[in-house]
Write a protein that holds these residues in place. Structure first.
Motif, PDB file in Angstrom:
ATOM      1  N   GLN A 198       0.827  -1.207   0.000  1.00  0.00           N
ATOM      2  CA  GLN A 198       0.000   0.000   0.000  1.00  0.00           C
ATOM      3  C   GLN A 198       0.861   1.257   0.000  1.00  0.00           C
ATOM      4  O   GLN A 198       0.604   2.198   0.743  1.00  0.00           O
ATOM      5  N   THR A 199       1.862   1.265  -0.828  1.00  0.00           N
ATOM      6  CA  THR A 199       2.692   2.441  -1.017  1.00  0.00           C
ATOM      7  C   THR A 199       2.750   2.759  -2.493  1.00  0.00           C
ATOM      8  O   THR A 199       2.564   1.882  -3.346  1.00  0.00           O
ATOM      9  N   ALA A 200       3.034   4.004  -2.807  1.00  0.00           N
ATOM     10  CA  ALA A 200       2.993   4.447  -4.191  1.00  0.00           C
ATOM     11  C   ALA A 200       4.210   3.965  -4.964  1.00  0.00           C
ATOM     12  O   ALA A 200       5.322   3.903  -4.435  1.00  0.00           O
ATOM     13  N   MET A 201       3.991   3.622  -6.219  1.00  0.00           N
ATOM     14  CA  MET A 201       5.109   3.309  -7.091  1.00  0.00           C
ATOM     15  C   MET A 201       5.836   4.605  -7.434  1.00  0.00           C
ATOM     16  O   MET A 201       5.300   5.711  -7.279  1.00  0.00           O
ATOM     17  N   GLU A 202       7.045   4.466  -7.913  1.00  0.00           N
ATOM     18  CA  GLU A 202       7.829   5.639  -8.290  1.00  0.00           C
ATOM     19  C   GLU A 202       7.150   6.378  -9.439  1.00  0.00           C
ATOM     20  O   GLU A 202       6.668   5.769 -10.388  1.00  0.00           O
ATOM     21  N   GLN A 203       7.101   7.695  -9.337  1.00  0.00           N
ATOM     22  CA  GLN A 203       6.510   8.555 -10.362  1.00  0.00           C
ATOM     23  C   GLN A 203       5.062   8.179 -10.671  1.00  0.00           C
ATOM     24  O   GLN A 203       4.636   8.129 -11.820  1.00  0.00           O
ATOM     25  N   VAL A 204       4.300   7.940  -9.597  1.00  0.00           N
ATOM     26  CA  VAL A 204       2.875   7.645  -9.753  1.00  0.00           C
ATOM     27  C   VAL A 204       2.133   8.823 -10.364  1.00  0.00           C
ATOM     28  O   VAL A 204       1.029   8.677 -10.895  1.00  0.00           O
ATOM     29  N   GLY A 205       2.757   9.988 -10.347  1.00  0.00           N
ATOM     30  CA  GLY A 205       2.146  11.162 -10.956  1.00  0.00           C
ATOM     31  C   GLY A 205       1.862  11.001 -12.434  1.00  0.00           C
ATOM     32  O   GLY A 205       0.952  11.649 -12.970  1.00  0.00           O
ATOM     33  N   ARG A 206       2.622  10.140 -13.102  1.00  0.00           N
ATOM     34  CA  ARG A 206       2.342   9.907 -14.530  1.00  0.00           C
ATOM     35  C   ARG A 206       0.975   9.248 -14.703  1.00  0.00           C
ATOM     36  O   ARG A 206       0.245   9.552 -15.651  1.00  0.00           O
ATOM     37  N   VAL A 207       0.621   8.341 -13.813  1.00  0.00           N
ATOM     38  CA  VAL A 207      -0.702   7.717 -13.881  1.00  0.00           C
ATOM     39  C   VAL A 207      -1.773   8.764 -13.592  1.00  0.00           C
ATOM     40  O   VAL A 207      -2.826   8.797 -14.251  1.00  0.00           O
ATOM     41  N   TYR A 208      -1.503   9.614 -12.604  1.00  0.00           N
ATOM     42  CA  TYR A 208      -2.467  10.677 -12.269  1.00  0.00           C
ATOM     43  C   TYR A 208      -2.676  11.593 -13.474  1.00  0.00           C
ATOM     44  O   TYR A 208      -3.812  11.968 -13.788  1.00  0.00           O
ATOM     45  N   ARG A 209      -1.598  11.933 -14.175  1.00  0.00           N
ATOM     46  CA  ARG A 209      -1.726  12.794 -15.356  1.00  0.00           C
ATOM     47  C   ARG A 209      -2.499  12.086 -16.464  1.00  0.00           C
ATOM     48  O   ARG A 209      -3.330  12.708 -17.138  1.00  0.00           O
ATOM     49  N   LEU A 210      -2.245  10.808 -16.659  1.00  0.00           N
ATOM     50  CA  LEU A 210      -3.005  10.038 -17.647  1.00  0.00           C
ATOM     51  C   LEU A 210      -4.491  10.081 -17.327  1.00  0.00           C
ATOM     52  O   LEU A 210      -5.321  10.303 -18.220  1.00  0.00           O
ATOM     53  N   LYS A 211      -4.830   9.882 -16.068  1.00  0.00           N
ATOM     54  CA  LYS A 211      -6.230   9.951 -15.629  1.00  0.00           C
ATOM     55  C   LYS A 211      -6.817  11.334 -15.910  1.00  0.00           C
ATOM     56  O   LYS A 211      -7.934  11.454 -16.437  1.00  0.00           O
ATOM     57  N   GLN A 212      -6.080  12.379 -15.556  1.00  0.00           N
ATOM     58  CA  GLN A 212      -6.536  13.749 -15.799  1.00  0.00           C
ATOM     59  C   GLN A 212      -6.845  13.970 -17.279  1.00  0.00           C
ATOM     60  O   GLN A 212      -7.892  14.523 -17.644  1.00  0.00           O
ATOM     61  N   LEU A 213      -5.922  13.577 -18.122  1.00  0.00           N
ATOM     62  CA  LEU A 213      -6.053  13.833 -19.551  1.00  0.00           C
ATOM     63  C   LEU A 213      -7.220  13.064 -20.160  1.00  0.00           C
ATOM     64  O   LEU A 213      -7.964  13.593 -20.991  1.00  0.00           O
ATOM     65  N   PHE A 214      -7.392  11.816 -19.755  1.00  0.00           N
ATOM     66  CA  PHE A 214      -8.496  11.030 -20.311  1.00  0.00           C
ATOM     67  C   PHE A 214      -9.842  11.613 -19.887  1.00  0.00           C
ATOM     68  O   PHE A 214     -10.748  11.786 -20.718  1.00  0.00           O
ATOM     69  N   GLU A 215      -9.991  11.929 -18.624  1.00  0.00           N
ATOM     70  CA  GLU A 215     -11.273  12.424 -18.130  1.00  0.00           C
ATOM     71  C   GLU A 215     -11.590  13.811 -18.672  1.00  0.00           C
ATOM     72  O   GLU A 215     -12.765  14.132 -18.899  1.00  0.00           O
ATOM     73  N   ALA A 216     -10.565  14.627 -18.924  1.00  0.00           N
ATOM     74  CA  ALA A 216     -10.803  15.939 -19.519  1.00  0.00           C
ATOM     75  C   ALA A 216     -11.129  15.833 -21.004  1.00  0.00           C
ATOM     76  O   ALA A 216     -11.960  16.578 -21.529  1.00  0.00           O
ATOM     77  N   SER A 217     -10.495  14.882 -21.672  1.00  0.00           N
ATOM     78  CA  SER A 217     -10.677  14.741 -23.116  1.00  0.00           C
ATOM     79  C   SER A 217     -11.966  14.020 -23.478  1.00  0.00           C
ATOM     80  O   SER A 217     -12.548  14.269 -24.547  1.00  0.00           O
ATOM     81  N   PHE A 218     -12.429  13.123 -22.593  1.00  0.00           N
ATOM     82  CA  PHE A 218     -13.637  12.338 -22.865  1.00  0.00           C
ATOM     83  C   PHE A 218     -14.559  12.382 -21.644  1.00  0.00           C
ATOM     84  O   PHE A 218     -14.776  11.360 -20.977  1.00  0.00           O
ATOM     85  N   PRO A 219     -15.116  13.560 -21.339  1.00  0.00           N
ATOM     86  CA  PRO A 219     -15.918  13.708 -20.107  1.00  0.00           C
ATOM     87  C   PRO A 219     -17.182  12.871 -20.092  1.00  0.00           C
ATOM     88  O   PRO A 219     -17.722  12.603 -19.016  1.00  0.00           O
ATOM     89  N   HIS A 220     -17.670  12.462 -21.262  1.00  0.00           N
ATOM     90  CA  HIS A 220     -18.891  11.657 -21.313  1.00  0.00           C
ATOM     91  C   HIS A 220     -18.582  10.162 -21.416  1.00  0.00           C
ATOM     92  O   HIS A 220     -19.481   9.353 -21.637  1.00  0.00           O
ATOM     93  N   HIS A 221     -17.316   9.817 -21.234  1.00  0.00           N
ATOM     94  CA  HIS A 221     -16.890   8.422 -21.321  1.00  0.00           C
ATOM     95  C   HIS A 221     -16.235   7.987 -20.012  1.00  0.00           C
ATOM     96  O   HIS A 221     -15.468   7.047 -19.968  1.00  0.00           O
ATOM     97  N   ASN A 222     -16.551   8.702 -18.969  1.00  0.00           N
ATOM     98  CA  ASN A 222     -15.855   8.506 -17.701  1.00  0.00           C
ATOM     99  C   ASN A 222     -16.524   7.403 -16.879  1.00  0.00           C
ATOM    100  O   ASN A 222     -17.227   7.654 -15.909  1.00  0.00           O
ATOM    101  N   HIS A 223     -16.282   6.158 -17.261  1.00  0.00           N
ATOM    102  CA  HIS A 223     -16.878   5.051 -16.516  1.00  0.00           C
ATOM    103  C   HIS A 223     -15.822   4.156 -15.876  1.00  0.00           C
ATOM    104  O   HIS A 223     -16.133   3.082 -15.379  1.00  0.00           O
ATOM    105  N   TYR A 224     -14.558   4.587 -15.896  1.00  0.00           N
ATOM    106  CA  TYR A 224     -13.487   3.800 -15.286  1.00  0.00           C
ATOM    107  C   TYR A 224     -13.187   4.314 -13.879  1.00  0.00           C
ATOM    108  O   TYR A 224     -13.196   5.516 -13.633  1.00  0.00           O
TER     109      TYR A 224
END
Length: 331
Positions: A198-224
């Motif tokens: 239960q600890t973060a992997m190195e550079q977990v911020g890249r996953v956070y940025r991926l999440k940000q970009l997907f949800e901003a780019s496809f706001p009506h497809h946010n079912h993940y």
């Protein structure tokens, strides 16, 4: 080589029909006197140091829908290549790899495990730092029980997949993996390492940025539902935990798409009486809808990799994103 499975036959058919695919047998698995191949097929740039996206399926043989989602996306790209000049340009900038049948014997038998009774997603040489759920988290009690980790050595399928992805990390500017599974909950999840702690992997911020970009780019497809797997439950032997834990300088993100198969069972309770029905949509319209619904995210990963957006994050940006990721998932 013997096939006897729709998924392996479909993969071989695509390879035979489209010379653009560069295929290789990563391993052969023996079962009852026959050999079954673990095949990878690459598409796009063959240059060194380009971004790579790897689409994986069939780690658990009963979860056939994961294979079918990957094969459907692969077939769609190949059909479009004949006329789609924008896709042709895109694929000059990125390498795509498909490993849609990791566990060919499990698919043949309709079982979660491989021919030796081993759960490949509990088989990597990494152990949870905390207590895992009984059996489900992985065990070494007996191959007759589900979620068996196997003995100390890795299975041929596990080792072949790990070695292949590890080799891509030395010949790519970045690597993103999407590993398709089914069978957990009513919602579709996107899990990332770690499952073993239960600890973060190195550079977990890249996953956070991926999440940000997907949800901003496809706001009506946010079912993940994005989260580290450890927030749901912890396990031993996760393949992507093991690869992520190794030292490498190449940006690497491994995502597990866990399709919420309980929603299919809820809509069609008769699936409860069919083991495969617990993991796969049985009604044709739900099956085809499932093949369609994940195409947007898979194409997003290709576009994102080709843009090198995650690769080009500065240290300052990564530090901020790491902080936001920790606030969301670990605090």
């Amino acid at each position: 080589m013997n096939s006897d499975s729709f998924e392996l036959d479909r993969l071989n058919h695509l390879i035979a029909c489209y010379p653009q695919l560069r295929s290789q047998t990563l391993a052969e698995v023996e079962y009852k006197g026959n050999l079954y191949p673990l095949i990878r097929a690459e598409l796009g740039s063959s240059e060194a140091s380009v971004p790579t996206v790897v689409f994986v399926g069939g780690v658990h043989g009963v979860e056939r829908i994961g294979c079918h989602v990957q094969l459907a996306f692969m077939a769609s790209l190949l059909a479009r290549l004949e006329w789609d000049s924008s896709l042709q340009l895109l694929l000059s900038k990125v390498r795509l790899s498909f490993v849609p049948v990791v566990n060919p014997v499990g698919l043949l038998r309709g079982t979660r495990c491989n021919g030796q009774g081993v759960d490949l997603m509990r088989n990597a040489p990494i152990t949870s730092t905390d207590k895992v759920p009984l059996l489900v988290g992985g065990h070494r009690l007996s191959a007759k029980l589900p979620w068996y980790r196997g003995k100390s050595a890795m299975e041929r399928e596990t080792k072949a997949l790990i070695d292949y992805v590890s080799s891509l990390l030395t010949t790519s500017s970045s690597v993103i993996v999407l590993d398709a599974h089914s069978g957990f909950g009513l919602s579709d999840h996107l899990w990332f390492p770690f499952a073993c702690r239960q600890t973060a992997m190195e550079q977990v911020g890249r996953v956070y940025r991926l999440k940000q970009l997907f949800e901003a780019s496809f706001p009506h497809h946010n079912h993940y539902r994005f989260s580290p797997q450890s927030l749901i439950y912890q396990t031993h032997g996760d393949i992507w935990d093991y690869v992520t834990s190794k030292q490498h300088t190449t940006p690497f993100i491994a995502l597990t798409l866990e399709m919420g198969s309980w929603s299919w069972v809820k809509k069609n309770p008769r699936q409860l009486f069919n083991f495969a029905g617990l993991f796969n949509p049985q009604k044709p319209h739900r099956y085809h809808r499932t093949l369609r619904k994940h195409t947007v995210f898979m194409q997003f990963l290709v576009d994102l990799a080709a843009s090198r957006t995650l690769e080009n994050l500065t240290d300052k940006q990564l530090s901020k994103l790491d902080r936001l990721a920790n606030q969301l998932w670990y605090e």
